[in-house]
Design an enzyme around this catalytic site. Sequence first.
Site, short mmCIF file in Angstrom:
data_model
loop_
_atom_site.label_atom_id
_atom_site.label_comp_id
_atom_site.label_asym_id
_atom_site.label_seq_id
_atom_site.Cartn_x
_atom_site.Cartn_y
_atom_site.Cartn_z
N HIS A 136 0.85 -1.19 0.00
CA HIS A 136 0.00 0.00 0.00
C HIS A 136 0.88 1.24 0.00
CE1 HIS A 136 0.86 -0.89 4.21
NE2 HIS A 136 0.40 0.29 4.59
N HIS A 174 1.54 3.76 2.13
CA HIS A 174 2.16 4.38 3.30
C HIS A 174 3.68 4.44 3.18
CE1 HIS A 174 -1.60 3.46 5.95
NE2 HIS A 174 -1.79 4.43 5.10
N ASP A 215 6.22 4.04 5.07
CA ASP A 215 7.13 3.02 5.61
C ASP A 215 7.16 1.76 4.74
OD1 ASP A 215 4.49 2.58 6.42
OD2 ASP A 215 5.07 1.49 8.21
N HIS A 216 6.39 1.77 3.65
CA HIS A 216 6.39 0.64 2.70
C HIS A 216 6.91 1.06 1.33
CE1 HIS A 216 3.91 -1.97 5.37
NE2 HIS A 216 3.61 -0.78 5.86
#
Length: 287
Positions: free
Chosen positions: A62, A64, A66-67
């Site tokens: 997804h 976000h 941190d990804h």
Amino acid sequence: MHLQGTNTYLVGTGKSRILIDTAQKNCKLANQYQKGLPVWINRISSFLYTHKIELSYVLLTHWHGDHTGGVPDLISRNSSLADKIYKNRPDSGQNPITHGQIFSVDGATVRAIFTPGHSVDHMCFLLEEENALFTGDNVLGHGFSVAQDLGRYMDSLRDMASLGCRIGYPAHGAVIEYLPGKLEEYIQHREGRERMMLSALTRQRVRGEGVREEGVKCGLTLNEIVMAIYGKLPPEVIEKALAPSLLQVLWKLTEDRMVGFKPGDPLKRQWFALEQRKRNKVRGCPS
């Protein structure tokens, strides 16, 4: 591979592999597509070089940061990867992921599963060779996740359970050795909170309509719901820890036509349990 706070997975057995998720962005930088954590790109680059591995696909669960934060670093190290980034609702230059799409390399067949709720674009990935599921942020290796849309999130948890995968590879925390049990725990946790809140509102409605005490109302504010369920808590605990998640539950109950409300500030308005015959209404104060 588990690198930093967000787990990064290299999937496959041959020289060509699939990378699922990248590291978090550098919090000092506002743009999520600026460079991520140096330790992540250094480690992943070293591993790929040492083992002579190439990436065929970079799959993002997804949007976000941190990804997705490591994507620019990957491309800066290897410009050919710019055409190999895949995400549901892709950003400019990225490839789309659709439900059921298959990504294959030696030793790994990965099927994309659309599981919105935590975010609008959230995808899980089923590794068919292991009957395992990369759960992204929908199910974590520790604690509970948060949801942007609780109704869709609950539907996604049930969809994930229906897949029958035994092992879960979460985006945060340790490997989930028995995913069905963890999914049931997540579902029961959310449903239990719904039942508690609806019960508190129903009791208040019965009291307000049945006793007819002067000043007794049929609805409760969010703070009063908290008091009815948890007792008196410090205002900062309610505001920071409970209010966001409880409001999500109230909105879901409203969408499910179990609860109505008076217009106004969501934190101050009164919420009502609807009578069975009035549950065809989505909002409003029951008469």
